[in-house]
Scaffold this motif. Structure first.
Motif, PDB file in Angstrom:
ATOM      1  N   LEU A 237       0.826  -1.218   0.000  1.00 57.97           N
ATOM      2  CA  LEU A 237       0.000   0.000   0.000  1.00 57.97           C
ATOM      3  C   LEU A 237       0.858   1.265   0.000  1.00 57.97           C
ATOM      4  CD1 LEU A 237      -2.814   1.289   0.221  1.00 57.97           C
ATOM      5  CD2 LEU A 237      -2.589   1.137   2.713  1.00 57.97           C
ATOM      6  N   TRP A 238       1.980   1.242   0.724  1.00 61.18           N
ATOM      7  CA  TRP A 238       2.779   2.464   0.855  1.00 61.18           C
ATOM      8  C   TRP A 238       3.533   2.769  -0.424  1.00 61.18           C
ATOM      9  CZ3 TRP A 238       0.593   4.725   4.450  1.00 61.18           C
ATOM     10  CH2 TRP A 238       0.139   4.068   5.596  1.00 61.18           C
ATOM     11  N   LEU A 239       3.875   1.743  -1.223  1.00 59.89           N
ATOM     12  CA  LEU A 239       4.472   2.012  -2.529  1.00 59.89           C
ATOM     13  C   LEU A 239       3.488   2.741  -3.429  1.00 59.89           C
ATOM     14  CD1 LEU A 239       6.993   1.513  -4.290  1.00 59.89           C
ATOM     15  CD2 LEU A 239       5.886  -0.583  -5.104  1.00 59.89           C
ATOM     16  N   PHE A 240       2.212   2.512  -3.221  1.00 60.90           N
ATOM     17  CA  PHE A 240       1.150   3.159  -3.979  1.00 60.90           C
ATOM     18  C   PHE A 240       0.821   4.550  -3.412  1.00 60.90           C
ATOM     19  CE2 PHE A 240      -3.566   3.712  -3.677  1.00 60.90           C
ATOM     20  CZ  PHE A 240      -3.766   4.251  -4.937  1.00 60.90           C
ATOM     21  N   ILE A 241       0.837   4.669  -2.087  1.00 62.37           N
ATOM     22  CA  ILE A 241       0.357   5.907  -1.441  1.00 62.37           C
ATOM     23  C   ILE A 241       1.415   7.008  -1.438  1.00 62.37           C
ATOM     24  CG2 ILE A 241      -0.322   6.910   0.786  1.00 62.37           C
ATOM     25  CD1 ILE A 241      -2.566   5.470  -0.559  1.00 62.37           C
ATOM     26  N   LEU A 242       2.671   6.702  -1.104  1.00 60.63           N
ATOM     27  CA  LEU A 242       3.649   7.745  -0.765  1.00 60.63           C
ATOM     28  C   LEU A 242       4.073   8.606  -1.953  1.00 60.63           C
ATOM     29  CD1 LEU A 242       5.983   5.894   1.769  1.00 60.63           C
ATOM     30  CD2 LEU A 242       4.149   7.526   2.229  1.00 60.63           C
ATOM     31  N   TYR A 243       3.860   8.116  -3.185  1.00 58.82           N
ATOM     32  CA  TYR A 243       4.242   8.949  -4.329  1.00 58.82           C
ATOM     33  C   TYR A 243       3.332  10.176  -4.474  1.00 58.82           C
ATOM     34  CZ  TYR A 243       7.707   5.629  -5.963  1.00 58.82           C
ATOM     35  OH  TYR A 243       8.818   4.831  -6.069  1.00 58.82           O
ATOM     36  N   GLY A 244       2.118  10.079  -3.973  1.00 58.94           N
ATOM     37  CA  GLY A 244       1.216  11.247  -4.033  1.00 58.94           C
ATOM     38  C   GLY A 244       1.719  12.414  -3.202  1.00 58.94           C
ATOM     39  N   PRO A 245       1.911  12.249  -1.867  1.00 60.04           N
ATOM     40  CA  PRO A 245       2.419  13.381  -1.079  1.00 60.04           C
ATOM     41  C   PRO A 245       3.817  13.819  -1.492  1.00 60.04           C
ATOM     42  CG  PRO A 245       2.301  11.376   0.257  1.00 60.04           C
ATOM     43  CD  PRO A 245       1.551  11.102  -1.012  1.00 60.04           C
ATOM     44  N   ALA A 246       4.655  12.882  -1.974  1.00 61.11           N
ATOM     45  CA  ALA A 246       5.991  13.275  -2.422  1.00 61.11           C
ATOM     46  C   ALA A 246       5.902  14.212  -3.628  1.00 61.11           C
ATOM     47  CB  ALA A 246       6.815  12.039  -2.756  1.00 61.11           C
ATOM     48  N   SER A 247       4.992  13.907  -4.583  1.00 55.81           N
ATOM     49  CA  SER A 247       4.851  14.763  -5.765  1.00 55.81           C
ATOM     50  C   SER A 247       4.335  16.150  -5.374  1.00 55.81           C
ATOM     51  CB  SER A 247       3.905  14.107  -6.766  1.00 55.81           C
ATOM     52  OG  SER A 247       2.606  13.961  -6.204  1.00 55.81           O
ATOM     53  N   ARG A 248       3.401  16.185  -4.426  1.00 51.48           N
ATOM     54  CA  ARG A 248       2.885  17.490  -4.008  1.00 51.48           C
ATOM     55  C   ARG A 248       3.958  18.305  -3.283  1.00 51.48           C
ATOM     56  NH1 ARG A 248      -1.544  14.085  -3.508  1.00 51.48           N
ATOM     57  NH2 ARG A 248      -1.061  13.469  -1.370  1.00 51.48           N
ATOM     58  N   LEU A 249       4.814  17.633  -2.516  1.00 47.33           N
ATOM     59  CA  LEU A 249       5.897  18.328  -1.820  1.00 47.33           C
ATOM     60  C   LEU A 249       6.903  18.908  -2.822  1.00 47.33           C
ATOM     61  CD1 LEU A 249       7.005  18.988   1.001  1.00 47.33           C
ATOM     62  CD2 LEU A 249       8.313  16.857   0.881  1.00 47.33           C
ATOM     63  N   VAL A 250       7.239  18.118  -3.870  1.00 48.86           N
ATOM     64  CA  VAL A 250       8.163  18.595  -4.905  1.00 48.86           C
ATOM     65  C   VAL A 250       7.573  19.808  -5.625  1.00 48.86           C
ATOM     66  CG1 VAL A 250       9.216  18.014  -7.115  1.00 48.86           C
ATOM     67  CG2 VAL A 250       9.338  16.396  -5.218  1.00 48.86           C
ATOM     68  N   ALA A 251       6.296  19.744  -6.008  1.00 45.33           N
ATOM     69  CA  ALA A 251       5.658  20.854  -6.719  1.00 45.33           C
ATOM     70  C   ALA A 251       5.594  22.106  -5.839  1.00 45.33           C
ATOM     71  CB  ALA A 251       4.258  20.442  -7.155  1.00 45.33           C
ATOM     72  N   GLY A 252       5.258  21.945  -4.553  1.00 44.96           N
ATOM     73  CA  GLY A 252       5.181  23.106  -3.659  1.00 44.96           C
ATOM     74  C   GLY A 252       6.508  23.793  -3.487  1.00 44.96           C
ATOM     75  N   TRP A 253       7.588  23.015  -3.346  1.00 41.38           N
ATOM     76  CA  TRP A 253       8.911  23.613  -3.168  1.00 41.38           C
ATOM     77  C   TRP A 253       9.338  24.382  -4.413  1.00 41.38           C
ATOM     78  CZ3 TRP A 253      13.817  22.715  -5.354  1.00 41.38           C
ATOM     79  CH2 TRP A 253      14.876  23.344  -4.680  1.00 41.38           C
TER      80      TRP A 253
END
Length: 587
Positions: free
Chosen positions: A111-127
């Motif tokens: 599940l975490w391989l599926f879930i964690l890419y979402g918040p990581a992408s949003r963190l990259v875009a915000g920075w």
């Protein structure tokens, strides 16, 4: 017309307020949806559709690729550093977020391989978006920097490294720790809040920046919704939808830039142009109003000028002095009736003559030089006073004395001199009479001084001012023999007399003065005069008539003073005896 403009401005003001309320409501709309789903929906309800999720992620990936390309094309054209970071924000989000959809089928296995890419992408875009705001209005990059393919490849490699790091984290024991996902989502929220604050501080309020601000708000609410959600429930799908709307709004803004000017910092929307045009029209209206005010002021000035001209003409004709207006060549351009009468000319006969013709022949050369000097350095000044006058020549050959004052003005477009002439012949005669009278008074004063110097006692006048101060208006020269002080010094400083009085007798002496002043009675007194070397004080007496009140309120006594041991009768000049009073009261 003015009332209509005021009404229009008031309507535009209220329209702007309502528009801002709509914008605020649009920004807060996700919060209402999140609160509704959180409060009224069963968290256990799930909609697990892998296919739909993969299609949605694929659409978002394609949109991200296209917007990245458009932002990159804008950057190549303008070189704006901000657009470079916007390109990195979309491309980085796309590279990281694509694996969120790619690993959807593995949701049951990891599940975490599926879930964690979402918040990581949003963190990259915000920075990256925050860095774009920080570099707003920075100097553009050079052409070589824009075409550097290695720069973009290094960033792509960095984003792929993020993917690998997230994959490693998903397979580690830390993957399921709540703080891992929460730190990513809270970090994203913090980045977007800082970005909004930066926009407010720097005053970035153009319509294109408003798209970015709205997207940042929705991105932050999307991360907040993900914090409250669980995989596949309604809050989770709502978070995806909120982020998709924000992503689309920001992408729409980038497309508007590309279609308008390909420059994020210099693109203007129709709203901006309309607002700028409205401001320009407002400035034009203000300029027209100022122009009308200037025209009204000029009209008032013209009317005041006409009044001043009329007043000048009246003053020119009614002045008791003769007035000439003389040009630079010495020709009389204008003269009033008083000047014509002074010099014995008829009406209008002075116009056009040389001003030196009004001066005696022997003085004309000097006058011509003085007039030339005044032309080089024009200033208001007097040529003569009562003690120094100018001799003027009448038409019949007679002369008179006058004081002459000069000034300068522009008359009929030429620099001219205004001359004021005043006949002072009678004044000079009276002045000479007064001088003769003064000489006679001075001679009489000398005779009085000579007589008083031969008397055996001191003649004086004593004055008490309205404020109580004492002084000697007159003191005969004999006082030098009596007190050892000069008469002029005593007249200037009465304290010299008081310093000669024995301190024990000073208070009674002053009391006698005040009693005589109050009763308007004669003033007589006996006082002790101090002597040098510690000798006994010498008794002295004075006797005065009753005080006479002056026009200024002061009182003046006239009398004499002498030493008490002197005989009461002394031989005066010519053998005449002067008798003092037989008895004088003690003070």
């Amino acid at each position: 017309m003015r009332h209509a403009d005021v009404g229009l401005q008031r309507s535009m003001l209220w329209a702007g307020v309502v528009r801002r309320l709509f914008e605020g409501a649009l920004g807060l709309l996700p919060a209402l949806a999140i609160a509704y789903v959180y409060a009224f929906q069963d968290p256990a309800l799930r909609l697990e559709s892998h296919l739909f999720h993969q299609v949605a992620i694929a659409v978002a990936t394609l949109e991200g690729i296209f917007i990245s390309y458009v932002a990159w094309r804008c950057y190549l054209r303008s070189g704006e550093v901000m657009l470079r970071w916007v390109t990195l924000a979309f491309s980085g989000f796309t590279i990281v977020y694509s694996l969120h959809g790619f690993f959807t089928p593995l949701a049951h296995h990891n599940l975490w391989l599926f879930i964690l890419y979402g918040p990581a992408s949003r963190l990259v875009a915000g920075w990256c978006l925050l860095m774009a705001l920080l570099r707003f209005n920075s100097p553009p990059d050079a052409a070589a920097r824009r075409a550097d393919a290695g720069y973009w490849l290094r960033w792509v490699g960095g984003f792929l490294a993020v993917n690998v790091a997230v994959g490693v984290l998903a397979h580690s024991p830390l993957a399921g720790a709540p703080w891992v996902r929460m730190s990513m989502e809270l970090g994203s929220i913090a980045l977007y809040v800082v970005a909004l604050g930066l926009q407010a501080v720097r005053g970035l309020r153009s319509p294109l920046m408003k798209y970015a601000a709205l997207a940042f708000v929705w991105f932050a609410f999307s991360s907040a919704s993900f914090l409250l959600a669980k995989p596949w429930n309604h809050q989770w799908w709502l978070a995806h939808g909120i982020f998709a709307v924000g992503f689309s709004v920001l992408g729409y803004g980038i497309l508007r830039v590309f279609l308008a000017a390909r420059s994020f910092e210099h693109a203007f929307s129709v709203e901006e142009l309309t607002e700028d045009l409205a401001q320009t029209n407002g400035r034009l209206r203000e300029a027209m109003e100022r122009l009308e005010q200037v025209n009204r002021a000029q009209g008032a000035q013209m009317r005041a000028l006409e009044v001043s001209r009329a007043q000048f003409e009246a003053f020119f004709d009614l002045s008791p002095d003769g007035i000439f207006v003389v040009d630079g060549k010495g020709l009389v351009l204008k003269a009033n009736s008083r000047a014509e009468g002074l010099f014995g000319y008829g009406a209008g006969d002075l116009a056009g003559i040389q001003v030196e013709e009004l001066i005696p022949v022997e003085m004309r050369l000097h006058h011509q030089r003085a007039r030339s000097l005044h032309q080089y350095s024009p200033q208001t000044r007097a040529m003569g006073t009562e003690s120094r006058t100018q001799t003027c020549l009448r038409r019949d050959g007679s002369t008179f004395s006058a004081t002459i004052s000069l000034s300068s003005l522009i008359y009929e477009g030429r620099q001219c001199t205004v001359t004021f002439v005043r006949d002072v012949t009678r004044l000079l005669l009276r002045y000479e009479e007064i001088r003769q009278e003064d000489r006679a008074s001075i001679r009489q004063g000398h005779v009085l001084e000579q007589l008083s110097a031969q008397l055996p006692f001191v003649l004086f006048q004593f004055r008490r001012a309205p404020d109580g101060r004492y002084d000697f208006p007159y003191m005969s020269p004999k006082v030098t023999d009596m007190l050892g002080c000069e008469a002029d010094a005593l007249r200037a400083n009465i304290n010299l007399w008081f310093s000669c009085v024995d301190p024990a007798a000073l208070a009674p002496l002053i009391t006698s003065i005040e009693r005589s002043a109050a009763e308007r009675s004669p003033w007589t007194a006996q006082w002790q005069m101090l002597r040098p070397h510690g000798e006994a004080p010498l008794p002295c007496v004075l006797s005065c008539s009753a005080p006479v009140q002056q026009t200024d309120g002061s009182l003046v006594w006239t009398g004499y003073m002498r030493r008490a041991q002197e005989r009461q009768t002394d031989a005066a000049p010519g053998g005449v005896g002067l008798a003092a009073q037989a008895s004088e009261p003690m003070v």
